[in-house]
Design an enzyme around this catalytic site. Structure first.
Site, PDB file in Angstrom:
ATOM      1  N   ASP A  11      37.244  41.000  39.342  1.00  0.00           N
ATOM      2  CA  ASP A  11      38.340  40.700  38.421  1.00  0.00           C
ATOM      3  C   ASP A  11      38.138  41.612  37.210  1.00  0.00           C
ATOM      4  OD1 ASP A  11      40.538  39.762  37.137  1.00  0.00           O
ATOM      5  OD2 ASP A  11      40.107  37.649  37.461  1.00  0.00           O
TER       6      ASP A  11
HETATM    7  C1  BGC Z   1      43.361  38.262  36.208  1.00  0.00           C
HETATM    8  C2  BGC Z   1      43.646  38.780  37.602  1.00  0.00           C
HETATM    9  C3  BGC Z   1      44.498  40.019  37.509  1.00  0.00           C
HETATM   10  C4  BGC Z   1      43.765  41.051  36.682  1.00  0.00           C
HETATM   11  C5  BGC Z   1      44.499  42.354  36.533  1.00  0.00           C
HETATM   12  C6  BGC Z   1      42.804  39.347  35.312  1.00  0.00           C
HETATM   13  O1  BGC Z   1      42.746  38.940  33.979  1.00  0.00           O
HETATM   14  O2  BGC Z   1      42.465  37.187  36.268  1.00  0.00           O
HETATM   15  O3  BGC Z   1      44.272  37.785  38.368  1.00  0.00           O
HETATM   16  O4  BGC Z   1      44.799  40.490  38.791  1.00  0.00           O
HETATM   17  O5  BGC Z   1      43.539  40.534  35.393  1.00  0.00           O
HETATM   18  O6  BGC Z   1      45.587  42.228  35.695  1.00  0.00           O
END
Ligand code: BGC
Length: 729
Positions: free
Chosen positions: A233
Site C-alpha cells: 500500500d
Molecule cells: C489506499 C489504497 C490506494 C492507494 C493508492 C492508499 O492510501 O489505502 O487503497 O490504492 O492509497 O492511492
C-alpha cells in the site's frame, strides 16, 4: 519459451535496473528499463472506476479533460446484488476502462471483511461474509483481467479499520484469520487467478503487513501458489530488510523522493554494507523482478499484442444501470405502499440533501471523476417527465449545500497529508469538529430547511425522503464515531413522518446506519448505496416500480454500533493493538449464535412480488475425507403478480460440533429470476469447504463426520425449510 525469455531479460539487467523495477519512480508508476524494452508499470485507483491522473511526482491532479470515466457502483453495492454475472460485467468494464486509460494495474477490488459497521472504508468492501465475498471476487477479478490489465486485490490482510491504519497491530486467532479474513483473498488468487495483491497498512501480530513473511511467503506464495505481483500500500513499507526478504515485489509510496524508498537506494546500500547475505539478497531481488516480468508478459506488455481497452462506451451503460438496479435493497414496505403510482402524483416532494448530491468525487482513493452522475433527484425528474411537478427541499443542512456541483469538480486530495502525518497522531474516530459559531449557523440553517420541507409536505401528493451518509463519513482515513445519521436527519425524518405518515424513506450510504429513532414509524424504506453514475436513475425506477428490487444486504444492519461483536466481545478501534476477541463471531455469525436482535439481518431484502421456497432435499453424492459433494435441491415459486428475482440462501449448521461454531454459515446461494406464477426446481452443490473449520492443532481445514443441517433461507433470520444429512468420513 516464455520462461527462457524472462530469465534472459533478468540476466541482462544491472542491479540498479532491477531495483528500478521494484519501487515507484512516480506516485503511480515504476521506472521500466527502456534499453531492454521493459515499460514502466503503471497503476491507478481504484474500485469505483479509473481515477483521475495525478502529476508523476505530485498529488496535484493533472486536470485533464479526458480522464472523466464511468463511475461504477461501490463494492458494497455490487455485493448487494448477490449476482455473480454482474460482478463479472462490472470487472470487465473496470478492466476495459483501465486499459483504455493506459493503465497496467487497477488498484481494485477492496475485499476486507466488514468487522465493524463503523469502518470508514466499508463502502469499498463487500460486506461481512467470507463466502459471499469469495463468490463475487472471483468473477470480478476475472472480468478485470480479461482486458490485459492486472487487478490488485486489497488490502492483504486484516485491514478492518481506518483508525491508526498505518500502525495498528492486529491480534487475531489463526482460526478467525483463516475462516473469516483470508478466504476472499484465497479465492481471488486460486480461482480468480489474480495477478496483483496489495499489502495492508496495518500490522498483524507485530509485523507490518506490507512486509509480512508469514502472509506473503508462507500463505500467499507457499500455500496458495501465488505467482503474481505483491505491491505495497502507498507508504506501507517501513523496513528495507524486511521488505527485501518478505516477498513484497513493488514498493509504492506517497512522497516524491523515489530514490529514497526502502526498496530503492537504501536497498543497494544495505547490500553494499554487507548487512544482508549478498547472494540471498540478489536472489530475492531476481525473484521480485521475475514476478513483475511474468505479469508484464501475461498482460502482453512485452510483445505488442495488447488489448487497447476503451472508456465511456455507451454500450457499457446498460450493465452499469443493471448493477445499480439490482443493488438497491427494499427493507420495508408495509401495506405495499411502494411502488408509487406515478399517474396519481401531480406534485411530488423530494426532501433530503442526498437527493441532489453527487458522491463520485469523495471517499479518498476511491474518488472518481465521473463522466456524469445521475442523482436521485435527476433520476426522478428524468423518469417522471413533464406530467408531474417535482419540488425539491434539502430538508437538512450540509455545509456546501447549494454549491455541490462546483465543489465536486475541484476537490482536494488529502492522501499524501494523511500519510505524512506522524502515525501516533493518526486520527481517532471522532465526530467531525466544528467551531461554536459554525455549529450555531448549522443549527439555524437546519431548522430553516426542516421547516420549509415540512411546510411543502402538506400539499404534496407524495413525499420521498433521500438522506443517508456522504463521503464525509464513508471515507478513507477515518472511521465513524457512531452509526447515527448526521445533520439531524433523525429528527427531520420523524417530523416528516408525523406530517406525512406515508413518506417514502430512502437512504444513500455505504455502510449501516442506526435507524431506531424512526424505523417503526416509517412504512417503507429503501437502501441504496453509492450505486455509480446510473444510481439515481435506478433508485427512481425502484420507487416507481419500473424495476422490481432484488438487492439483499451483504452485511447485518445492527440496531446500533454498541451491539456489534467487535465492540461487545472484541475491541474497536483498540489502541496500539486491537484484539479480535470476537474471533470467528463476525457479523451474523455473532448475532445469530448469541441471539442478539438486529435491525435487518444479513441477506435481507424484499421484493414487490412474493416467493415461496419449499421442499429442500439433499443427496450426498461424494463423501471421502478429501472430497465431498452434496446436492441440495428445492422448489421456488413466484406467487405474486409480477416478475422478480429472489436470492435463495443455503446455510449449513453442524448439529454436534466438536469445536465452538457459529449457529450457521452461508455456504451456497443463487439469484433466481422468475416470471409471475412461475415455479422452478433449483439445485446447488455443496463441496467440502461447506463443512470445514480451521483446526489450529493440525493447521488445516477439517470436515468432521456427523450430522449437518442444511437450511434454505430468505436471509440469515428467516429459515423456510431444513433438511439433514449425515457425513460418514
Ligand atoms: C489506499 C489504497 C490506494 C492507494 C493508492 C492508499 O492510501 O489505502 O487503497 O490504492 O492509497 O492511492
Amino acid at each position: 519459451m516464455i520462461k527462457e525469455k524472462i530469465e534472459k531479460l533478468i540476466s541482462q539487467l544491472t542491479l540498479q535496473e532491477k531495483v528500478d523495477l521494484i519501487h515507484g519512480n512516480g506516485l503511480f508508476a515504476t521506472k521500466g528499463v527502456e534499453r531492454l524494452g521493459i515499460p514502466p508499470f503503471i497503476t491507478s485507483d481504484g474500485p469505483r472506476g479509473v481515477r483521475k491522473d495525478f502529476g508523476n511526482d505530485s498529488w496535484k491532479e493533472v486536470g485533464l479533460s479526458y480522464d472523466y470515466v464511468s463511475y461504477l457502483p461501490c463494492n458494497t453495492a455490487l455485493a448487494a446484488t448477490w449476482n455473480r454475472a454482474l460482478a463479472h460485467s462490472t470487472g470487465k468494464l473496470l478492466g476495459k476502462e483501465a486499459r483504455g486509460r493506459g493503465k497496467d494495474m487497477i488498484l481494485a477490488p477492496g475485499i476486507n471483511i466488514m468487522r465493524s459497521p463503523l469502518c470508514g472504508r466499508s463502502f469499498e468492501y463487500m460486506g461481512e461474509d467470507p463466502y459471499l465475498v469469495s463468490e463475487l471476487v472471483v468473477p470480478l477479478v476475472q472480468g478485470i483481467e480479461e482486458n490485459d490489465v492486472s487487478s490488485c486485490v486489497k488490502h492483504f490482510a486484516v485491514n478492518n479499520q481506518e483508525t491508526r491504519r498505518l500502525d495498528v497491530d492486529v491480534e487475531v486467532s489463526e482460526r478467525a484469520l483463516r475462516e473469516i479474513y483470508l478466504p476472499g483473498f484465497e479465492a481471488a488468487v486460486k480461482r480468480g487467478k489474480a495477478k496483483g495483491i496489495m499489502g495492508a497498512y496495518n500490522k498483524l501480530r507485530g509485523t507490518h503487513c506490507c512486509h509480512h513473511d508469514v502472509l506473503f511467503n508462507e500463505i500467499l506464495r507457499g500455500e496458495w501458489g501465488y505467482e503474481g505481483i505483491i505491491v505495497s500500500d502507498w507508504g506501507g513499507v517501513h523496513d528495507t530488510k524486511e521488505a527485501l526478504m518478505s516477498g513484497l515485489d513493488i514498493e509504492m509510496s506517497v512522497t516524491n523522493d523515489f530514490d529514497q524508498y526502502y526498496m530503492a537506494q537504501p536497498l543497494i546500500d544495505l547490500i553494499e554494507r554487507g548487512e544482508v547475505d549478498k547472494k540471498t539478497a540478489l536472489a530475492r531481488i531476481d525473484e521480485k523482478v521475475r514476478h513483475i516480468l511474468n505479469v508484464m508478459n501475461a498482460l502482453h506488455m512485452l510483445d505488442g499484442e495488447r488489448s487497447a481497452g476503451g472508456y465511456n462506451d455507451y454500450a457499457d451503460k446498460a450493465s452499469l444501470r443493471q448493477t445499480a438496479r439490482e443493488s438497491i435493497v427494499l427493507l420495508k414496505n408495509d401495506k405495499n405502499i411502494l411502488p408509487l403510482d406515478r399517474k396519481r402524483i401531480r406534485k411530488l416532494l423530494v426532501v433530503g440533501e442526498n437527493a441532489n448530491r453527487p458522491h463520485a468525487s469523495g471517499g479518498g482513493s476511491a474518488e472518481i471523476k465521473a463522466l456524469y452522475e445521475i442523482t436521485p433527484l435527476m433520476g426522478i425528474q428524468m423518469l417522471l417527465g413533464g406530467n408531474t411537478e417535482v419540488v425539491y427541499k434539502p430538508g437538512y443542512f450540509n455545509e456546501d449545500n447549494g454549491n455541490i456541483w462546483a465543489s465536486a469538480a475541484d476537490s482536494e486530495n488529502g492522501q499524501a497529508d494523511s500519510l505524512n502525518q506522524d502515525i501516533v497522531e493518526s486520527p481517532a474516530p471522532v465526530a467531525i469538529e466544528v467551531s461554536p459559531e459554525q455549529k450555531q449557523y448549522r443549527l439555524e440553517m437546519n431548522e430553516k430547511y426542516m421547516r420549509e420541507a415540512l411546510e411543502a409536505a402538506k400539499d404534496a401528493d407524495a413525499v420521498v425522503f433521500v438522506g443517508g451518509l456522504t463521503h464525509d463519513y464513508d471515507t478513507e482515513g477515518q472511521d465513524r464515531a457512531d452509526m447515527k445519521l448526521p445533520y439531524d436527519q433523525d429528527r427531520l425524518i420523524s417530523e416528516l413522518l408525523k406530517v406525512r405518515p406515508d413518506t417514502v424513506v430512502t437512504l444513500v450510504a455505504g455502510s449501516p446506519v442506526d435507524m431506531s429513532a424512526w424505523l417503526d414509524d416509517a412504512p417503507s424504506l429503501i437502501y441504496s448505496w453509492y450505486a455509480g453514475m446510473e444510481g439515481g436513475m435506478a433508485l427512481a425506477e425502484v420507487i416507481f416500480g419500473d424495476v422490481n428490487p432484488s438487492g439483499h444486504l451483504p452485511e447485518t444492519f445492527p440496531i446500533s454500533e454498541k451491539d456489534c461483536p467487535a465492540v461487545v466481545l472484541g475491541e474497536f478501534p483498540g489502541g496500539d493493538k486491537v484484539h479480535y476477541n470476537e474471533d470467528i463471531f463476525v457479523g451474523y455469525r455473532y448475532y445469530d449464535t448469541y441471539d442478539v436482535p438486529v435491525a435487518f439481518p444479513f441477506g435481507y431484502g424484499l421484493s414487490y412480488t412474493d416467493f415461496v421456497m419449499t421442499g429442500i432435499r439433499a443427496e450426498v453424492v461424494e463423501d471421502t475425507v478429501e472430497s465431498k459433494a452434496v446436492k441440495v435441491s428445492f422448489d421456488i415459486s413466484n406467487i405474486g403478480s409480477r416478475a422478480g428475482a429472489a436470492v435463495a440462501q443455503i446455510y449449513v449448521a453442524d448439529k454436534y460440533p466438536k469445536v465452538k461454531k457459529a449457529a450457521k454459515e452461508l455456504k451456497a446461494f443463487e439469484k433466481i429470476y422468475l416470471e409471475a406464477g412461475e415455479t422452478r426446481e433449483i439445485s446447488m452443490m455443496l463441496e467440502r469447504e461447506a463443512f470445514t473449520y480451521y483446526d489450529e492443532a493440525s493447521h488445516q481445514f477439517r470436515a468432521d463426520a456427523g450430522s449437518y443441517m442444511l437450511m434454505l433461507a430468505k436471509n440469515a433470520e428467516e429459515i423456510v425449510d431444513i433438511t439433514e444429512i449425515e457425513l460418514k468420513n
